[in-house]
Design a protein around this motif. Structure first.
Motif, PDB file in Angstrom:
ATOM      1  N   ALA A  23       0.855  -1.188   0.000  1.00 18.42           N
ATOM      2  CA  ALA A  23       0.000   0.000   0.000  1.00 18.42           C
ATOM      3  C   ALA A  23       0.888   1.234   0.000  1.00 18.42           C
ATOM      4  N   ALA A  24       0.282   2.380  -0.301  1.00 10.48           N
ATOM      5  CA  ALA A  24       1.040   3.636  -0.293  1.00 10.48           C
ATOM      6  C   ALA A  24       0.082   4.796  -0.063  1.00 10.48           C
ATOM      7  N   LEU A  25       0.650   5.879   0.416  1.00  8.26           N
ATOM      8  CA  LEU A  25      -0.128   7.066   0.754  1.00  8.26           C
ATOM      9  C   LEU A  25       0.631   8.277   0.225  1.00  8.26           C
ATOM     10  N   ALA A  26      -0.074   9.148  -0.520  1.00  9.67           N
ATOM     11  CA  ALA A  26       0.636  10.264  -1.145  1.00  9.67           C
ATOM     12  C   ALA A  26      -0.218  11.513  -1.242  1.00  9.67           C
ATOM     13  N   SER A  27       0.458  12.652  -1.123  1.00 10.66           N
ATOM     14  CA  SER A  27      -0.142  13.950  -1.407  1.00 10.66           C
ATOM     15  C   SER A  27       0.353  14.353  -2.782  1.00 10.66           C
TER      16      SER A  27
ATOM     17  N   GLY B 229      -4.705  16.365  -5.470  1.00 19.16           N
ATOM     18  CA  GLY B 229      -5.383  15.728  -4.349  1.00 19.16           C
ATOM     19  C   GLY B 229      -4.465  14.737  -3.654  1.00 19.16           C
ATOM     20  N   MET B 230      -5.080  13.826  -2.930  1.00 20.66           N
ATOM     21  CA  MET B 230      -4.318  12.797  -2.216  1.00 20.66           C
ATOM     22  C   MET B 230      -4.738  11.419  -2.714  1.00 20.66           C
ATOM     23  N   SER B 231      -3.865  10.436  -2.514  1.00 14.99           N
ATOM     24  CA  SER B 231      -4.137   9.091  -3.016  1.00 14.99           C
ATOM     25  C   SER B 231      -3.729   8.029  -2.007  1.00 14.99           C
ATOM     26  N   LEU B 232      -4.554   6.999  -1.942  1.00 11.18           N
ATOM     27  CA  LEU B 232      -4.250   5.803  -1.160  1.00 11.18           C
ATOM     28  C   LEU B 232      -4.181   4.645  -2.140  1.00 11.18           C
ATOM     29  N   TYR B 233      -3.018   4.024  -2.233  1.00 11.61           N
ATOM     30  CA  TYR B 233      -2.826   2.906  -3.154  1.00 11.61           C
ATOM     31  C   TYR B 233      -2.987   1.599  -2.394  1.00 11.61           C
ATOM     32  N   MET B 234      -3.867   0.736  -2.909  1.00 13.45           N
ATOM     33  CA  MET B 234      -4.119  -0.567  -2.299  1.00 13.45           C
ATOM     34  C   MET B 234      -3.734  -1.640  -3.315  1.00 13.45           C
ATOM     35  N   MET B 235      -2.459  -2.048  -3.300  1.00 16.85           N
ATOM     36  CA  MET B 235      -1.992  -3.010  -4.304  1.00 16.85           C
ATOM     37  C   MET B 235      -2.656  -4.362  -4.181  1.00 16.85           C
TER      38      MET B 235
END
Length: 204
Positions: free
Chosen positions: A71-75, A79-85
């Motif tokens: 997973a990853a979290l980014a600004s 906007g912002m993003s939450l990556y759920m691999m």
């Protein structure tokens, strides 16, 4: 522009206050529900959660020098993003995936690609559901899912290669055979033809 921060703390420090607060809130939800065998660190200019090499030495198949990302979290700029691999490797981008079904029940609008959940503010996210999504995929379950996805990918590549070779073989089989060469005249036939040329013609 991708962050050059070397640590999560440095990454958070460089964000505007509103973004920092939102990212930190989601980060706390992730850490609270994350399997202890995952690790947190900077990956690809984002806050990453991954399977360390000590558990999965093979690493990420596209770059084995890097640990397998979970997973990853980014600004980001817009906007912002939450990556759920885990959503990507399980092909859960389908309309009937567990996450999409449960998200729909919350009444919140979902803005998601194959693995990336985009949000403008933390209120856009059903945080309890995000926590459950993280919690329900411990490391060993994720590795099993990842290996199955890689095996399926190899099967698809093999099938594609086979389907490409079939038309070529069919075309070769359907092409007309080269015309057979006419058989050579026998020696006797050659002598007969030669003597006929030498024989004087009869005058009328």
């Amino acid at each position: 522009m991708q962050s050059k921060a070397a640590t999560v703390e440095a990454y958070l420090a460089e964000l505007p206050p509103d973004r920092r607060a939102a990212i930190q809130t989601v980060r706390e939800v992730i850490l609270k529900n994350l399997d202890k065998d995952y690790e947190e660190g900077m990956q690809y200019g984002m806050i990453g959660y991954f399977v360390p090499h000590r558990i999965f030495p093979q690493g990420y198949h596209c770059d084995p020098s890097k640990p397998l990302n979970f997973a990853a979290l980014a600004s980001q700029k817009n906007g912002m993003s939450l990556y759920m691999m885990c959503e990507y490797t399980s092909c859960n981008d389908q309309p009937d995936s567990w996450l999409r079904r449960e998200w729909a029940k919350t009444g919140k609008k979902m803005d998601m690609g194959k693995s990336c959940i985009r949000f403008k503010k933390v209120e856009d996210l059903p945080l309890d559901l995000i926590g459950e999504a993280i919690r329900r995929v411990p490391v060993q379950a994720y590795l099993k899912q990842y290996r199955a996805a890689m095996a399926l990918n190899e099967e698809r590549k093999a099938a594609a290669a086979t389907s490409k070779s079939k038309p070529a073989k069919a075309a070769r089989a359907a092409s007309p055979a080269k015309a057979a060469k006419a058989p050579k005249a026998s020696a006797a036939a050659k002598r007969l033809k030669k003597s006929a040329k030498k024989a004087p013609s009869k005058r009328k």
